[in-house]
Design a protein around this motif. Structure first.
Motif, PDB file in Angstrom:
ATOM      1  N   THR A 199     -24.129  46.966 -72.206  1.00  0.00           N
ATOM      2  CA  THR A 199     -24.515  45.489 -72.373  1.00  0.00           C
ATOM      3  C   THR A 199     -25.937  45.527 -72.983  1.00  0.00           C
ATOM      4  OG1 THR A 199     -23.005  44.843 -70.686  1.00  0.00           O
ATOM      5  CG2 THR A 199     -24.725  43.203 -71.449  1.00  0.00           C
ATOM      6  N   GLY A 200     -26.984  45.991 -72.479  1.00  0.00           N
ATOM      7  CA  GLY A 200     -28.369  45.863 -73.037  1.00  0.00           C
ATOM      8  C   GLY A 200     -28.325  46.508 -74.067  1.00  0.00           C
ATOM      9  N   MET A 201     -27.809  47.710 -74.689  1.00  0.00           N
ATOM     10  CA  MET A 201     -27.996  48.230 -76.233  1.00  0.00           C
ATOM     11  C   MET A 201     -27.049  47.239 -77.260  1.00  0.00           C
ATOM     12  SD  MET A 201     -29.385  51.046 -76.434  1.00  0.00           S
ATOM     13  CE  MET A 201     -30.091  52.557 -75.365  1.00  0.00           C
ATOM     14  N   PHE A 241     -27.142  40.745 -65.635  1.00  0.00           N
ATOM     15  CA  PHE A 241     -28.700  41.177 -65.729  1.00  0.00           C
ATOM     16  C   PHE A 241     -29.071  41.620 -67.121  1.00  0.00           C
ATOM     17  CE2 PHE A 241     -32.554  43.689 -65.119  1.00  0.00           C
ATOM     18  CZ  PHE A 241     -33.372  42.853 -64.535  1.00  0.00           C
ATOM     19  N   ALA A 242     -28.298  42.474 -67.588  1.00  0.00           N
ATOM     20  CA  ALA A 242     -28.567  43.262 -68.895  1.00  0.00           C
ATOM     21  C   ALA A 242     -28.472  42.253 -69.829  1.00  0.00           C
ATOM     22  CB  ALA A 242     -27.492  44.473 -69.095  1.00  0.00           C
ATOM     23  N   ALA A 243     -27.548  41.468 -69.844  1.00  0.00           N
ATOM     24  CA  ALA A 243     -27.506  40.322 -70.977  1.00  0.00           C
ATOM     25  C   ALA A 243     -28.407  39.320 -71.023  1.00  0.00           C
ATOM     26  CB  ALA A 243     -26.187  39.642 -70.866  1.00  0.00           C
ATOM     27  N   ARG A 244     -29.069  39.166 -69.767  1.00  0.00           N
ATOM     28  CA  ARG A 244     -30.225  38.256 -69.735  1.00  0.00           C
ATOM     29  C   ARG A 244     -31.607  39.024 -69.987  1.00  0.00           C
ATOM     30  NH1 ARG A 244     -29.797  33.655 -66.700  1.00  0.00           N
ATOM     31  NH2 ARG A 244     -27.430  32.996 -67.000  1.00  0.00           N
ATOM     32  N   HIS A 245     -31.643  40.270 -69.943  1.00  0.00           N
ATOM     33  CA  HIS A 245     -32.919  41.151 -70.303  1.00  0.00           C
ATOM     34  C   HIS A 245     -32.425  42.382 -70.949  1.00  0.00           C
ATOM     35  CE1 HIS A 245     -34.957  38.221 -67.358  1.00  0.00           C
ATOM     36  NE2 HIS A 245     -33.728  38.446 -66.511  1.00  0.00           N
ATOM     37  N   PHE A 293     -20.515  45.292 -57.988  1.00  0.00           N
ATOM     38  CA  PHE A 293     -21.890  46.014 -58.033  1.00  0.00           C
ATOM     39  C   PHE A 293     -21.932  46.976 -59.347  1.00  0.00           C
ATOM     40  CE2 PHE A 293     -20.903  45.369 -53.485  1.00  0.00           C
ATOM     41  CZ  PHE A 293     -22.025  44.682 -53.199  1.00  0.00           C
ATOM     42  N   ALA A 294     -21.007  47.055 -59.985  1.00  0.00           N
ATOM     43  CA  ALA A 294     -20.922  48.189 -61.323  1.00  0.00           C
ATOM     44  C   ALA A 294     -20.596  47.523 -62.366  1.00  0.00           C
ATOM     45  CB  ALA A 294     -20.181  49.413 -60.840  1.00  0.00           C
ATOM     46  N   GLU A 295     -20.234  46.154 -62.419  1.00  0.00           N
ATOM     47  CA  GLU A 295     -19.705  45.669 -63.703  1.00  0.00           C
ATOM     48  C   GLU A 295     -20.408  44.242 -64.005  1.00  0.00           C
ATOM     49  OE1 GLU A 295     -17.942  46.643 -66.290  1.00  0.00           O
ATOM     50  OE2 GLU A 295     -17.330  48.564 -65.464  1.00  0.00           O
TER      51      GLU A 295
END
Length: 411
Positions: free
Chosen positions: A20-22, A108-112, A100-102
């Protein structure tokens, strides 16, 4: 085994958040940081250059740890609950992995995205090297399937912004860009949609020198000119022969030594501009030819008007006045909310001054707009509705509308 299960869930969360972050990271900010030498940004940019390999690495790792976690959870459930545990394990591990894993790590990754992408880029690069043979095989099969449908995964994606998309980015920048700068950026983007006819000084309003006039009359024009550059013509503005910078004759004017020969000698060749030239192109032309004044001509070579560098710059930085409607001589506000508008006023200027939306396609002036709509030369005191505007023709002279009353009156 419980400790191993926790490690596998954390590993799954790592892969999910990394994906998601990438994919959510801002590519333009990433490019800026990479050019500034940011190490994390450089690593992420290299990984994203081959998105197929990056996704292959993440998905192989994620599916491996998820499958392994499901196996461990099933063994633990059978040990604790017997045959019933085999039925409960898939439900339990699915809920654990979802929470916990999805969902949690991906949210969190989409926000940061930058924090996650920069931190994960190092481990992902190492995992990419370790799984390279498997990633190559899986990626080759996937890319082969994509080619069957006409897609080339190895080809870099075209992420260039169109002018409309760039305009949206500037509009949504908010407090990151000061309002004045934001407006100027939008005005620059609008330059390619505006042509020289939209801002030119029309031929009937041109102030210049007819070299065939008496010298005293020419000197009077030079002494009272409000512009630093004047066009020079012979008998008629269509026969334009040069442009004169008043600075060149200022010394001679002080001593009353100016002659027509001096004027011709100090003038320069006129810079002709074809009608329909976009402002962004004309701005480049002014810079290339080192000119500040251009003569707009139509397809037959007839002079239509003048365009200056200052006029184009005003389209970017705005008018040098705070209240265009009250200061414009072409717009006279009335007590009933209407405006008396000069027929030679540009439709675009009226729209800008009053925040209106009169049609700008076709006719450039209020007179042209009225004639185009009516398909005839109207009589004084005639009126009609044009969209949300009431237009009353007040005065007609020499086959053109001299003055009109405009009222914004939505239906």
């Amino acid at each position: 085994m419980i400790g191993l299960l926790v490690v596998l869930v954390l590993a799954s969360a790592f892969f999910s958040s990394s994906e998601t972050g990438m994919l959510a990271i801002n590519r333009y900010r990433l490019r800026h940081l990479a050019r500034s030498g940011h190490r994390g940004a450089l690593r992420v940019e290299r990984l994203l250059a081959r998105i197929d390999r990056l996704l292959g690495t993440i998905l192989i790792g994620n599916n491996f740890v998820n499958s392994y976690a499901a196996t461990i959870a099933t063994l633990l459930a059978i040990r604790w609950f017997g045959n019933l545990g085999a039925a409960l394990a898939p439900v339990a591990i699915t809920l654990i992995l979802l929470v916990f894993a999805e969902i949690t790590p991906k949210t969190f990754a989409a926000r940061h995205p930058e924090k996650i992408a920069f931190a994960a880029s190092g481990p992902l690069r190492l995992i990419n090297l370790l799984l390279a043979p498997l990633v190559w095989v899986v990626g080759g099969i996937s890319n082969g399937l994509l080619r069957l449908f006409g897609f080339n995964a190895a080809k870099p994606a075209d992420d260039n912004l169109s002018p409309a998309e760039l305009r949206s980015v500037v509009n949504e920048a908010g407090p990151l860009i000061p309002a004045a700068h934001q407006k100027m950026l939008l005005n620059i983007l609008d330059l390619e949609e505006i042509t020289v006819e939209d801002i030119m000084i029309p031929r009937n309003e041109m102030v210049g020198i007819d070299i065939e006039d008496d010298l005293d009359h020419i000197l009077d024009i030079l002494r009272n000119a409000q512009h630093t550059r004047l066009p020079i013509w012979r008998n008629d503005p269509s026969n334009l022969i040069g442009t004169l910078h008043l600075r060149r004759v200022s010394r001679l004017l002080m001593h009353n030594e100016v002659t027509k020969a001096d004027i011709m000698q100090m003038s320069s060749e006129p810079h002709f501009v074809p009608e329909g030239t976009p402002l962004h192109r004309q701005l480049i032309n002014f810079q290339h030819h080192r000119r500040r004044l251009g003569v707009v001509v139509d397809e037959y070579g007839d002079v239509m008007g003048l365009v200056t560098l200052e006029d184009i710059l005003e389209e970017i930085v705005g008018e040098f006045t705070t209240d265009m409607a009250s200061s414009s001589p072409d717009l006279l506000p009335q007590d009933d909310g209407s405006y008396l508008v000069d027929g030679t006023a540009h439709v675009r200027d009226v729209n800008k001054a009053l925040g209106w939306d009169l049609p700008r396609q076709g006719a450039k002036t209020i007179n042209g707009l009225i004639l185009e709509y009516l398909q005839d030369i109207p009589e004084s005191n005639s009126a009609f509705r044009l969209g949300d505007y009431l237009i009353e023709v007040m005065h007609v002279k020499d086959h053109m509308v001299k003055t009109a009353r405009l009222t914004h009156s939505p239906r």
